[in-house]
Design a protein around this motif. Sequence first.
Motif, PDB file in Angstrom:
ATOM      1  N   TYR A  83      74.155  -3.353  46.902  1.00  0.00           N
ATOM      2  CA  TYR A  83      75.335  -2.674  46.361  1.00  0.00           C
ATOM      3  C   TYR A  83      75.654  -3.182  44.965  1.00  0.00           C
ATOM      4  O   TYR A  83      75.950  -2.411  44.050  1.00  0.00           O
ATOM      5  CB  TYR A  83      76.517  -2.891  47.301  1.00  0.00           C
ATOM      6  N   ARG A  84      75.562  -4.518  44.797  1.00  0.00           N
ATOM      7  CA  ARG A  84      75.830  -5.102  43.487  1.00  0.00           C
ATOM      8  C   ARG A  84      74.800  -4.633  42.460  1.00  0.00           C
ATOM      9  O   ARG A  84      75.150  -4.229  41.347  1.00  0.00           O
ATOM     10  CB  ARG A  84      75.822  -6.628  43.581  1.00  0.00           C
ATOM     11  N   ASP A  85      73.523  -4.671  42.846  1.00  0.00           N
ATOM     12  CA  ASP A  85      72.481  -4.219  41.930  1.00  0.00           C
ATOM     13  C   ASP A  85      72.636  -2.736  41.606  1.00  0.00           C
ATOM     14  O   ASP A  85      72.387  -2.295  40.482  1.00  0.00           O
ATOM     15  CB  ASP A  85      71.094  -4.487  42.534  1.00  0.00           C
ATOM     16  N   GLY A  86      73.050  -1.948  42.618  1.00  0.00           N
ATOM     17  CA  GLY A  86      73.270  -0.531  42.364  1.00  0.00           C
ATOM     18  C   GLY A  86      74.390  -0.288  41.372  1.00  0.00           C
ATOM     19  O   GLY A  86      74.295   0.587  40.505  1.00  0.00           O
ATOM     20  N   LEU A  87      75.483  -1.071  41.490  1.00  0.00           N
ATOM     21  CA  LEU A  87      76.586  -0.936  40.539  1.00  0.00           C
ATOM     22  C   LEU A  87      76.144  -1.295  39.127  1.00  0.00           C
ATOM     23  O   LEU A  87      76.516  -0.632  38.151  1.00  0.00           O
ATOM     24  CB  LEU A  87      77.755  -1.821  40.973  1.00  0.00           C
TER      25      LEU A  87
END
Length: 240
Positions: A83-87
């Motif tokens: 999720y963090r990498d996607g953001l």
Amino acid sequence: MSSSSKHGFRNVPPPQGSKPASAYTRFIPREELGDFAAWKPGSFHGEPEPEMPAEPVAPPEPTPEEWQAKIAAARQAGYHDGYRDGLVALEGFKQSFAAQATSQVGAVVNSFNAQLDRLDAEIAEAVARTAVQLARQVLRSELRVDPSLVARVAAEAVNNVLLSARHITVRVHPNDLPLVAEGAEEALTARGARLLADETIERGGVLVDSDVGSIDARIASRWTQAASVLGSDEPWEPTP
């Protein structure tokens, strides 16, 4: 009784054929020793004996519930990392898209401004050309309606000649000669100018010659100067 028997020790004869052993090398049977213990470093003066390091014990195998908990924790951690990498990736894409869109919009605006500038220039040129053509028609009409205007042009041309000029000659169209002689008589007399007829000069035009130079007040020359002020190169004679 020997000293050895006093302490309860038996003398054991040495094996046959061997050298007699000294009192310090006598073999002592185990039953004669009584209580004993192996010597270890630090056994003197009441020092504690060092403990041997314990062998490492393998940790117990996780239970199925613990395995499930670890798997769930790993999934949760992976979800958070993803999720963090996607953001981060989404933010980078947004910035890249915004920069690209800004560049494209800027290019469109610049192209639009350039087209407007060209259109403004074309409109201005068309307006100037129309205005010059209209002015030419008005001037021609005025010359036909009031030919005496040439007398005013001749007077202004003579007055613009340097005061030190001599041998002033004013040339006009033969049909304009009487108009100039009557309308500009005062200016011609004051400067001692001669009035001559010249068929090469169009009606309404004046050409003044002197020993210090000339003043070209012919229609075509005056028209060129007036049109250039408006940014036009329209000639006095219209193009067929």
